[in-house]
Scaffold this active site. Structure first.
Site, PDB file in Angstrom:
ATOM      1  CG  HIS A 126      48.039  22.149   9.686  1.00  0.00           C
ATOM      2  ND1 HIS A 126      46.830  22.561   9.189  1.00  0.00           N
ATOM      3  CD2 HIS A 126      47.756  21.137  10.549  1.00  0.00           C
ATOM      4  CE1 HIS A 126      45.862  21.824   9.699  1.00  0.00           C
ATOM      5  NE2 HIS A 126      46.396  20.956  10.546  1.00  0.00           N
ATOM      6  N   GLY A 152      42.526  29.032  12.799  1.00  0.00           N
ATOM      7  CA  GLY A 152      42.293  29.526  11.431  1.00  0.00           C
ATOM      8  C   GLY A 152      40.891  30.062  11.237  1.00  0.00           C
ATOM      9  CE1 TYR A 188      38.949  20.128   7.776  1.00  0.00           C
ATOM     10  CE2 TYR A 188      37.429  18.281   7.924  1.00  0.00           C
ATOM     11  CZ  TYR A 188      38.140  19.306   8.528  1.00  0.00           C
ATOM     12  OH  TYR A 188      38.031  19.507   9.876  1.00  0.00           O
TER      13      TYR A 188
END
Length: 364
Positions: free
Chosen positions: A201, A211, A244
């Protein structure tokens, strides 16, 4: 208890982290489908660059949707045609599109590297969009964290590496991208690269979008695809909570196999969708070009149809520029196509906007 920043493994991953036998079928199928898509593109009746503009805009819509931006493809195309006022949500989508194009163009003289990532991030955060004041084009120097809106460091679902380690981890990622020291398939590598980028990140905002842009750029750079037009955002957005969760499981559980299997399944879903799209668009292009040529006895009509495939929502001004035809000629051709219901307009007397729904319905 105070929560601390995550400390990732550097790449390449240790051998025991990955068991390719768990998803060998998915890996074979994903490679086969991507190759099939490439062959279809090469043999397509429609020049592949014609579809690139609307397909890339569709990708931009899907990728920003994962981040919570609710914009339709039609709205973005209307702003492109200058028939709708822009707003910050649409500008986010357009920024993503321009970032994607910039990445494609700069790969001709830059490797996938920090220099390229920072340049793309500057573009992504330009034009006063959300996050535009959060160090565009620079790796973060403060701690960030990820979680539901309103969460704190203590309630975050993920806390990325400490800022003083970002350069070290990005340097390791860059080395792995350009000189991997493992024998993994490129589709497995790109799954690892995307996950590692999201884990680091490196920026204060826009990490998910950069990304996801990295996926087609990497596959193009490694010659897995002939053009950087294989986008995964739609397939990932469909299962975004799984997306996620599985990313987080690579971190806190070390479960890379689950993530890679999910990623390969997304590749298969998207490749199948791309194959259907190319087949459908080929038939549409051949049919509507034949109809247009039967209605308009001029070799210039192909220029107009090609332009409409690039910009399926347009004004006379925007389409005659793309088609390289005079405005008078364009108006005459468009009135014939509209009378035959190949295209439709909003009916305005001035600054009329046209819609090529035959293609839009397939892209949406």
């Amino acid at each position: 208890m105070t929560r601390t920043p995550f400390v990732p493994e550097e790449l390449p991953l240790k051998q025991e982290r990955i068991d390719q036998l768990l998803y060998i079928r998915e890996l074979i199928d994903a490679n086969k489908k991507v190759a099939q898509y490439q062959v279809l593109l090469e043999n397509s009746k429609i020049p592949s660059q014609l579809l690139l503009n609307p397909v890339m805009l569709h990708e931009a819509v899907q990728s920003t949707k994962i981040e919570g931006t609710q914009v339709t493809l039609d709205e973005v195309l209307e702003v492109e045609a200058q028939s709708r006022k822009n707003n910050k949500d649409i500008q986010e989508v357009l920024n993503y599109y321009h970032t994607l194009r910039e990445g494609m163009d700069k790969l001709a003289f830059l490797p996938l590297s920090t220099r390229l990532f920072k340049s793309m991030h500057t573009t992504l955060m330009s034009n006063e969009v959300r996050g535009g004041n959060r160090s565009p084009g620079e790796y973060r120097r403060i701690q960030n964290f990820i979680g539901p809106e309103g969460c704190t460091l203590e309630t975050a679902t993920y806390i990325p590496p400490a800022p003083h380690l970002v350069d070290q981890y990005m340097s390791n990622l860059e080395i792995y991208i350009n000189d991997p020291k493992d024998d993994l398939d490129e589709l497995i590598r790109v799954a690892i690269i995307h996950a590692q980028f999201e884990t680091i990140h490196p920026f204060l905002d826009g990490n998910g979008r950069i990304g996801r842009i990295l996926i087609p750029l990497y596959l193009f750079n490694k010659k897995v695809i002939d053009y950087p037009n294989f986008f995964l955002s739609e397939a990932l957005e469909k299962d975004k909570h799984k997306y996620y969760r599985f990313l987080n499981d690579t971190r806190y559980k070390g479960d890379w196999d689950q993530w890679i299997k999910f990623f390969l399944e997304a590749v298969i879903i998207q490749a199948n969708k791309n194959i259907r799209l190319i087949n459908d668009v080929n038939k549409l292009y051949e049919h509507d070009l034949n109809v247009a040529q039967s209605l308009i006895n001029s070799s210039n009509v192909k220029k107009l149809i090609d332009a409409i495939f690039q910009k399926p929502i347009f004004t006379v001004h925007s389409i005659c520029s793309t088609a390289e035809l005079s405005e008078v000629t364009c108006r005459r051709y468009l009135s014939i196509l509209e009378a035959e219901r190949i295209i439709f307009s909003d009916g305005k007397q001035r600054s009329k906007t046209y819609y090529y729904y035959n293609l839009l319905d397939k892209l949406r």
